[in-house]
Design an enzyme around this catalytic site. Sequence first.
Site, short mmCIF file in Angstrom:
data_model
loop_
_atom_site.label_atom_id
_atom_site.label_comp_id
_atom_site.label_asym_id
_atom_site.label_seq_id
_atom_site.Cartn_x
_atom_site.Cartn_y
_atom_site.Cartn_z
N ASP A 9 -39.42 -1.09 47.10
CA ASP A 9 -38.92 -2.13 46.53
C ASP A 9 -38.94 -2.74 44.79
O ASP A 9 -40.10 -2.01 44.22
CB ASP A 9 -39.59 -4.12 46.75
CG ASP A 9 -38.32 -5.34 46.25
OD1 ASP A 9 -37.72 -5.17 45.36
OD2 ASP A 9 -37.93 -5.89 47.38
N ASP A 53 -36.32 -2.70 50.89
CA ASP A 53 -35.31 -3.09 50.37
C ASP A 53 -34.04 -2.52 50.29
O ASP A 53 -33.84 -1.29 50.29
CB ASP A 53 -35.60 -3.41 49.00
CG ASP A 53 -35.00 -4.41 48.28
OD1 ASP A 53 -34.98 -5.50 49.03
OD2 ASP A 53 -34.64 -4.48 47.68
N MET A 55 -31.76 -2.95 48.07
CA MET A 55 -30.66 -3.60 46.75
C MET A 55 -31.19 -3.04 46.15
O MET A 55 -32.18 -3.20 45.44
CB MET A 55 -30.11 -5.05 46.48
CG MET A 55 -29.49 -6.25 47.69
SD MET A 55 -27.45 -4.94 48.18
CE MET A 55 -26.87 -5.11 45.97
N ASN A 337 -45.22 51.39 89.07
CA ASN A 337 -44.61 51.54 87.64
C ASN A 337 -44.83 52.94 86.40
O ASN A 337 -44.29 52.72 85.71
CB ASN A 337 -45.86 50.55 86.42
CG ASN A 337 -46.50 49.43 87.20
OD1 ASN A 337 -45.14 48.93 87.13
ND2 ASN A 337 -47.08 48.53 86.99
N GLU A 372 -51.06 42.66 89.77
CA GLU A 372 -50.58 42.66 91.27
C GLU A 372 -51.55 42.46 92.57
O GLU A 372 -51.27 42.76 94.01
CB GLU A 372 -50.38 44.56 91.84
CG GLU A 372 -51.76 45.52 91.68
CD GLU A 372 -52.18 45.53 90.90
OE1 GLU A 372 -53.25 46.74 91.34
OE2 GLU A 372 -52.11 45.33 89.49
#
Length: 460
Positions: A9, A53, A55, A337, A372
């Site tokens: 304010d 506030d 204003m 793999n 695995e």
Amino acid sequence: MTARVLVVDDLIPNVKLLEARLTAEYFDVVTATNGFEALAICERGDCDLVLLDVMMPGMDGFEVCRKLKANPDTLHLPVVMVTALDQTSDRVRGLDAGADDFLTKPIDEIALLARVRSLARLKASVDELRARAETSATLGVTGAVAHQLDDGLGGRILLVDDRVNSSEKIAIALRDLYQVDVETDAQEALFRASDTPYELVIVSLGLADYDGLRLCSQLRSVERTRHTPTLMLADIEDRARVLRGLDLGVNDYLVRPVDANEIIARVRTQVRRKRYADSLRSNVQAAMEMAVVDPLTGLNNRRYLQSHLATLMEQCGQKGRPLSAMVLDIDFFKRVNDDHGHDVGDEILQGFASRMKRVVRSADLVCRFGGEEFVIVMPETRRDIAKRIAERVRAAVAGTPFPIRGGAETLPITVSIGLAESHGGEPPEALFKRADQALYLSKSSGRNRVSTDESNAAAA
């Protein structure tokens, strides 16, 4: 609940008055006399809630609120606008800017404290969700936290009001933006709210045959509606009950006669906040799931198994019933793999998990233990039954070659399985050790087979 409140304010007497009132209720108070200073305080994270506030010179409260809601770091801050403006159009303008509520000067101290406490609880809840979600995002477990609020439009709303004229006006005001379901019976409303994913429940405090506040309290206490925001419809004389509702956790309220634009703005605010909180909860839930789920196979992981196996074994032991566990290892997986690449290895692991899930029972716990190696825990299952299930798994794996490279080729795969039974009285590690020894027997005996632990411990 305490919190740090920012009072903004340009008039020092107003600031001192609010500071004194809030400090007396054990809130921490920080102050600012203009919008620029307020934004800086909020961006530093030095407050939990803003009393703003309207204003002020240089930058009015509407603009400050819009900037706060546009900033990802401050969009979650609750904002209450404090103003001498008392027109509905002013409230709507503030709500559209992102404010959570309006307090009109001269400020009613009881209303001020009720609203601050309510929003402080909301902020604390959102802060906890944000912290967890941001931690998960930082670790790369989940996506980034939302950086803006949803538009708050669309979705489904439940209106609990037995005044026909009132409910019709509200439904008409909202119908172009939301799907509004009207319910006149409070108990039926509670069932409907539990069964339907409503994004807001609007409750009239003037129900003829039921206490609207009690319904609001019940909505808060039921798990499926706990996070659904509620908005009270009150008459002017309901002030004390409105304040009580805010203490109970009701999110917002409107006083009759209801302005169409204001109810749209307040509904939109609540829906936006719910969707933001839901997105945070979704991030947190995803993080929790990822912590206990293997992302490649979708099975529970080793952490989940370790946290639940002891409980399962204890429960079976208390009932005097057996529990069986099998340890599974894909045969020659390293060769897969090495010869075909890790992408193919991932395809095999995913296909293996899928075949296991198809042949085990719904009560069986299937986990990827690592690499695995997999584990299946079968509560209340004797060793002979478990062996039949293990043979089903083995046959499902070996029976048909696995598609690889998106189905362009196939690769034969087998699995070796070790099985052990427990009647309680031993730690999970001992059960696994026996199952693992049985697995070693399967591998040393030629692989693609099921071996069972025959030790005395299994029948203890």
